[in-house]
Scaffold this active site. Structure first.
Site, mmCIF file in Angstrom:
data_model
loop_
_atom_site.group_PDB
_atom_site.id
_atom_site.type_symbol
_atom_site.label_atom_id
_atom_site.label_comp_id
_atom_site.label_asym_id
_atom_site.label_seq_id
_atom_site.Cartn_x
_atom_site.Cartn_y
_atom_site.Cartn_z
ATOM 1 N N HIS A 1 0.855 -1.196 0.000
ATOM 2 C CA HIS A 1 0.000 0.000 0.000
ATOM 3 C C HIS A 1 0.885 1.239 0.000
ATOM 4 C CE1 HIS A 1 -3.156 2.842 1.182
ATOM 5 N NE2 HIS A 1 -3.992 1.936 0.746
ATOM 6 N N ASP B 1 -7.951 -5.221 -0.100
ATOM 7 C CA ASP B 1 -8.468 -6.087 -1.174
ATOM 8 C C ASP B 1 -8.155 -7.556 -0.968
ATOM 9 O OD1 ASP B 1 -7.556 -3.321 -3.038
ATOM 10 O OD2 ASP B 1 -9.609 -4.059 -2.906
HETATM 11 C C1 SDX Z 1 -6.168 0.265 -3.003
HETATM 12 O O1 SDX Z 1 -4.370 4.718 -1.894
HETATM 13 C C2 SDX Z 1 -5.345 4.093 -1.321
HETATM 14 O O2 SDX Z 1 -5.768 4.416 -0.233
HETATM 15 C C3 SDX Z 1 -5.902 2.932 -2.123
HETATM 16 C C4 SDX Z 1 -6.932 2.061 -1.419
HETATM 17 C C5 SDX Z 1 -8.206 2.820 -1.155
HETATM 18 O O3 SDX Z 1 -8.908 2.439 -0.209
HETATM 19 O O4 SDX Z 1 -8.530 3.748 -1.937
HETATM 20 O O5 SDX Z 1 -6.397 1.581 -0.211
HETATM 21 C C6 SDX Z 1 -7.331 0.870 -2.312
HETATM 22 O O6 SDX Z 1 -5.871 0.646 -4.099
HETATM 23 C C7 SDX Z 1 -5.357 -0.781 -2.283
HETATM 24 C C8 SDX Z 1 -4.129 -1.271 -3.115
HETATM 25 C C9 SDX Z 1 -4.652 -2.360 -4.091
HETATM 26 N N1 SDX Z 1 -3.565 -2.720 -5.057
HETATM 27 C C10 SDX Z 1 -2.968 -3.901 -4.995
HETATM 28 O O7 SDX Z 1 -3.158 -4.745 -4.117
HETATM 29 C C11 SDX Z 1 -1.995 -4.143 -6.146
HETATM 30 C C12 SDX Z 1 -0.687 -4.739 -5.620
HETATM 31 N N2 SDX Z 1 0.037 -3.707 -4.818
HETATM 32 C C13 SDX Z 1 0.865 -2.831 -5.534
HETATM 33 O O8 SDX Z 1 1.048 -2.845 -6.852
HETATM 34 C C14 SDX Z 1 1.479 -1.695 -4.719
HETATM 35 O O9 SDX Z 1 1.765 -2.142 -3.459
HETATM 36 C C15 SDX Z 1 0.655 -0.423 -4.658
HETATM 37 C C16 SDX Z 1 0.311 0.069 -6.034
HETATM 38 C C17 SDX Z 1 -0.587 -0.636 -3.878
HETATM 39 C C18 SDX Z 1 1.491 0.658 -3.951
HETATM 40 O O10 SDX Z 1 2.594 0.842 -4.718
HETATM 41 P P1 SDX Z 1 3.644 2.049 -4.464
HETATM 42 O O11 SDX Z 1 3.369 2.735 -3.182
HETATM 43 O O12 SDX Z 1 3.687 2.868 -5.697
HETATM 44 O O13 SDX Z 1 4.955 1.262 -4.232
HETATM 45 P P2 SDX Z 1 5.910 0.818 -5.396
HETATM 46 O O14 SDX Z 1 5.114 0.296 -6.554
HETATM 47 O O15 SDX Z 1 6.865 1.925 -5.630
HETATM 48 O O16 SDX Z 1 6.634 -0.427 -4.719
HETATM 49 C C19 SDX Z 1 7.646 -0.195 -3.731
HETATM 50 C C20 SDX Z 1 8.465 -1.502 -3.710
HETATM 51 C C21 SDX Z 1 8.922 -1.934 -5.118
HETATM 52 O O17 SDX Z 1 10.094 -2.704 -4.961
HETATM 53 P P3 SDX Z 1 11.546 -1.936 -5.193
HETATM 54 O O18 SDX Z 1 11.581 -1.576 -6.666
HETATM 55 O O19 SDX Z 1 11.548 -0.730 -4.270
HETATM 56 O O20 SDX Z 1 12.554 -2.993 -4.816
HETATM 57 O O21 SDX Z 1 7.637 -2.566 -3.230
HETATM 58 C C22 SDX Z 1 7.470 -3.530 -4.261
HETATM 59 C C23 SDX Z 1 7.814 -2.867 -5.552
HETATM 60 O O22 SDX Z 1 8.278 -3.826 -6.513
HETATM 61 N N3 SDX Z 1 6.052 -3.918 -4.228
HETATM 62 C C24 SDX Z 1 5.619 -5.156 -4.427
HETATM 63 C C25 SDX Z 1 4.228 -5.089 -4.261
HETATM 64 N N4 SDX Z 1 3.876 -3.827 -3.987
HETATM 65 C C26 SDX Z 1 5.008 -3.107 -3.965
HETATM 66 N N5 SDX Z 1 6.279 -6.316 -4.709
HETATM 67 C C27 SDX Z 1 5.489 -7.413 -4.847
HETATM 68 N N6 SDX Z 1 4.143 -7.429 -4.702
HETATM 69 C C28 SDX Z 1 3.486 -6.288 -4.398
HETATM 70 N N7 SDX Z 1 2.157 -6.282 -4.244
#
Ligand code: SDX
Length: 454
Positions: A331, A388
């Site tokens: 998140h 989720d």
């Molecule tokens: C919602 O914002 C809100 O409040 C949203 C929400 C709401 O109520 O409105 O809470 C609802 O959207 C919840 C999130 C649902 N999405 C998912 O479950 C999709 C999977 N999660 C992600 O793709 C990710 O965690 C995000 C998009 C939710 C957040 O991403 P960020 O903050 O942009 O973080 P990032 O993509 O920059 O990742 C940071 C690091 C990366 O690794 P590095 O390059 O730093 O080594 O964390 C890793 C990412 O690769 N990472 C993951 C991951 N999420 C982040 N690695 C594996 N699996 C994951 N799910």
């Protein structure tokens, strides 16, 4: 005001400065030094002590702007609606902890709280429910729209189009005040979006549309419109209604998430509320945002088809060369367990046990969570289950079709979008949202006639 206490002489001869006032003033400002020049910028402090540098005068003072791709460090507004602490896993609507609302409130009451700022009295709640009921029907001419979408059209695309179309069917009423117009529009949206979602489901299956009933509560009405049928009357289970209320309460608002930011940004152009909400629905559709609840179930189904072993998927999620991400994990704000996921996990266990439902995907979800939370990659990246991760299992237990999972999220988020939109419209400081950029393209160059191009 500060009590006047014996103070030293202030910097201005003859004027006594209160030490408290100097200290407070200094705590309200910060200094930025760029190329040897110092710029003073105000500090803003929130209710819970969180601080921000107000950069609204930065460009006029210095010609500088800030750059923050993804806005992870940038606040777009001051808001009194929802408070989140991502490190402590705190979520409160208008100051009330989400755990108390999930335990004791209903979605309609929580919607009232978010939109009006206070919990309703019994009379206010009753009037609100009557209004929602009065506005629960959809204009009969809108049915043709539903009937002409291709059968396989995604319900989120249908919903965003139909919400935008509401303005055409319910134009502004010049005779009433702007405030009354907004109140009617808000109630229409809250009630009709639920009806439209059920309607689009029935029509997509070629089934008879079920109308809302005045004798049913908001959530019970939705379930009845979705699943009642002339040949098989739908039995409304109290456990399902309770689970749906909690689901929608947990989704009702979440401060400046992607779709809410879209509603505020589109709303800042002073479009009508239907158009701003339609933009929010489109943003929510994305798999990284609201679309994740559908993506979690699709991921769990693939794991099940592959024998239920979660390890290969954990390894793929860690592999930087693999675009695969663990859906329902991570998140932007929560760097600990999403408080909503904790509640949803309990609702999941309680509902499936009470209704004697066994879902293999729940066992896989539990296993996935257990293995991931022991893995240093997820701990080091602060990746925990988000809202989720378990919601899809509950929606499956309610019989909601997979392609409607994000529609369910949208119905829940509606009061949050509306309250955030209203707050921005009522803010005297609010202006058209128009971010700047840093240009990194070509320098000035001349037009080349086509026969001279290589
Ligand atoms: C919602 O914002 C809100 O409040 C949203 C929400 C709401 O109520 O409105 O809470 C609802 O959207 C919840 C999130 C649902 N999405 C998912 O479950 C999709 C999977 N999660 C992600 O793709 C990710 O965690 C995000 C998009 C939710 C957040 O991403 P960020 O903050 O942009 O973080 P990032 O993509 O920059 O990742 C940071 C690091 C990366 O690794 P590095 O390059 O730093 O080594 O964390 C890793 C990412 O690769 N990472 C993951 C991951 N999420 C982040 N690695 C594996 N699996 C994951 N799910």
């Amino acid at each position: 005001m500060f009590g006047m206490i014996p103070c030293e002489k202030g910097p201005i001869p003859g004027e006594y400065q209160c030490i408290e006032r100097i200290r407070l003033e200094m705590s309200r400002k910060t200094r930025l030094i760029v190329d040897g020049k110092t710029y003073e910028l105000p500090l803003v402090t929130g209710t819970e002590g969180e601080k921000a540098i107000d950069i609204s005068s930065l460009r006029s003072q210095s010609g500088l702007i800030t750059l923050d791709v993804g806005f992870a460090n940038t606040g777009s507004c001051k808001s009194s609606i929802t408070y989140m602490d991502g490190e402590k896993g705190i979520l409160r609507y208008r100051g009330i902890p989400i755990e108390q609302l999930a335990e004791r409130s209903t979605f309609v009451e929580t919607a009232y709280l978010l939109i009006n700022g206070e919990l309703p009295t019994r009379k206010q709640l009753n009037n609100f429910s009557v209004l929602l009921n009065d506005h629960s029907l959809v204009h009969e001419d809108m049915r043709q729209f539903f009937e002409n979408f291709p059968r396989g059209a995604h319900p989120m695309g249908i919903l965003s189009s139909m919400v935008n179309a509401l303005r055409a069917f319910y134009p502004e009423i010049p005779e009433i005040s702007e405030e009354e117009e907004i109140n009617v529009t808000v109630t229409r949206l809250l009630s009709k979006v639920r009806t439209m979602a059920a309607m689009s489901y029935k029509i997509s299956r070629g089934h008879k549309v079920v109308y809302p009933r005045h004798d049913l509560t908001y959530a019970a009405n939705f379930l009845n419109m979705m699943f009642d049928s002339p040949v098989r009357p739908y039995r409304i289970e109290e456990e399902y209604v309770d689970a749906l209320n909690v689901f929608w309460i947990l989704h009702a608002d979440h401060e400046q998430n992607c779709s809410t930011a879209a509603v505020r940004l589109v709303g800042s152009a002073r479009v009508n509320l239907y158009a701003a909400i339609s933009a929010g629905i489109c943003a929510l559709w994305g798999p990284l945002h609201g679309g994740a609840n559908q993506a979690v179930i699709e991921m769990l189904m693939v794991i099940e088809e592959n024998g239920g072993d979660v390890t290969p998927f954990i390894e793929r999620a860690k592999d930087k060369k693999d675009p695969f991400r663990l859906m329902g994990f991570g998140h932007r704000v929560y760097k600990t367990y999403d408080p909503r996921a904790k509640i949803m996990k309990k609702v999941c266990d309680r509902l499936l046990k009470k209704m004697k439902i066994s879902d293999p995907l729940l066992d896989i979800a539990r296993k996935l969570e257990e293995v991931a939370l022991k893995d240093s990659y997820f701990k080091d990246h602060d990746l925990y289950p988000n809202v989720d991760f378990y919601t899809g299992i509950v929606l499956r237990a309610l019989g909601i079709p997979l392609n409607m999972f994000t529609v369910m999220f949208a119905i829940g988020r509606l009061p949050g979008w509306i309250s955030q939109w209203k707050e921005s419209m009522d803010d005297p400081a609010w202006r058209l949202q128009r971010p700047r950029q840093i240009y990194v393209g070509n320098g000035k160059r001349d037009y080349v006639p086509i026969d001279k191009r290589r």
